[in-house]
Design a protein around this motif. Structure first.
Motif, PDB file in Angstrom:
ATOM      1  N   ILE A   2       2.496  11.807  -9.011  1.00 14.91           N
ATOM      2  CA  ILE A   2       1.232  11.147  -9.353  1.00 14.91           C
ATOM      3  C   ILE A   2       0.880  11.269 -10.841  1.00 14.91           C
ATOM      4  O   ILE A   2       0.253  10.376 -11.403  1.00 14.91           O
ATOM      5  N   ILE A  86      -7.753   8.570  -5.243  1.00 10.53           N
ATOM      6  CA  ILE A  86      -6.682   7.880  -4.530  1.00 10.53           C
ATOM      7  C   ILE A  86      -6.776   8.300  -3.078  1.00 10.53           C
ATOM      8  O   ILE A  86      -6.808   9.492  -2.773  1.00 10.53           O
ATOM      9  N   ARG A  88      -4.905   7.905   0.511  1.00  9.26           N
ATOM     10  CA  ARG A  88      -3.701   7.448   1.195  1.00  9.26           C
ATOM     11  C   ARG A  88      -3.676   7.910   2.647  1.00  9.26           C
ATOM     12  O   ARG A  88      -2.665   7.761   3.313  1.00  9.26           O
ATOM     13  N   ARG A  92      -5.654   2.943   2.019  1.00 10.19           N
ATOM     14  CA  ARG A  92      -4.647   2.908   0.952  1.00 10.19           C
ATOM     15  C   ARG A  92      -5.302   2.233  -0.249  1.00 10.19           C
ATOM     16  O   ARG A  92      -5.017   1.078  -0.548  1.00 10.19           O
ATOM     17  N   ARG A 120       1.084   0.576 -11.116  1.00 10.96           N
ATOM     18  CA  ARG A 120       1.389   1.918 -10.597  1.00 10.96           C
ATOM     19  C   ARG A 120       0.757   2.090  -9.216  1.00 10.96           C
ATOM     20  O   ARG A 120       1.392   2.579  -8.286  1.00 10.96           O
ATOM     21  N   ASP A 124       4.025   1.318  -7.023  1.00 15.31           N
ATOM     22  CA  ASP A 124       4.625   2.648  -6.898  1.00 15.31           C
ATOM     23  C   ASP A 124       4.000   3.491  -5.794  1.00 15.31           C
ATOM     24  O   ASP A 124       4.695   4.271  -5.150  1.00 15.31           O
ATOM     25  N   TRP A 125       2.704   3.358  -5.603  1.00 12.60           N
ATOM     26  CA  TRP A 125       2.019   4.194  -4.616  1.00 12.60           C
ATOM     27  C   TRP A 125       1.689   3.465  -3.325  1.00 12.60           C
ATOM     28  O   TRP A 125       1.173   4.066  -2.395  1.00 12.60           O
TER      29      TRP A 125
END
Length: 177
Positions: A2, A86, A88, A92, A120, A124-125
């Motif tokens: 991260i 963030i 998750r 999301r 990103r 990516d996440w």
């Protein structure tokens, strides 16, 4: 990981650290930079260290990340950018945030950096929604977000209370393509 910053031509991004405290103090001691933020202008380096400690704790827990922004080849921190939160687990999504030294306003800094920060999150996440909370009256930030494909979803009336008054927060969002 991260804390790994995205690459942006012409800029250096890296996770905030204690070494950034003097520059962060200079950035956040400017009343105009802090005008729409939930903090008073900083008066001491210890206050900058508190912000860095918060950012490091967020990153260590995987809850967020804040990168310091420098022009490539220059040492001075000119702003910060990243994700205040963030999620998750039950969602999301991520909440992006940014700030910039006044002498950098209108020079395209965040227009150059935000696409990589957005990528990103989405690519990516695997986030499916990005949000940004903007204090009402911050027209520069609203215009930037619109240019980045965000749309205003609503207003959270009196959601914040700082600097002795209640503030409305504008909710901007962008969904993954």
């Amino acid at each position: 990981m991260i804390t790994d910053p995205p690459r942006v031509e012409g800029f250096e991004l890296r996770a905030l650290s204690e070494a950034d405290a003097p520059d962060l103090l200079a950035l956040f001691s400017d009343p105009e930079v802090c005008a729409f933020m939930d903090i008073e202008p900083l008066l001491a380096e210890a206050e900058a260290l508190d912000i860095i400690d918060w950012a490091e704790a967020q990153a260590a827990q995987g809850l967020g990340v804040r990168w310091g922004v420098r022009r490539a080849g220059e040492g001075r921190l000119i702003g910060t950018v990243g994700y205040n939160r963030i999620e998750r687990g039950r969602g999301r999504w991520g909440e992006i945030a940014y700030d910039l030294a006044r002498d950098q306003w209108g020079r395209g800094v965040m227009s150059a950096i935000l696409p990589a920060v957005i990528a990103r999150g989405f690519e990516d996440w695997g986030l499916i929604r990005l949000e940004a909370m903007v204090t009402e009256g911050n027209e520069r930030s609203c215009a930037l977000l619109r240019r980045m494909g965000f749309r205003q979803e609503g207003v959270l009336a009196r959601r914040g209370f700082w600097k002795g008054q209640a503030w409305d927060q504008l909710v901007f969002a962008r969904l993954a393509d």
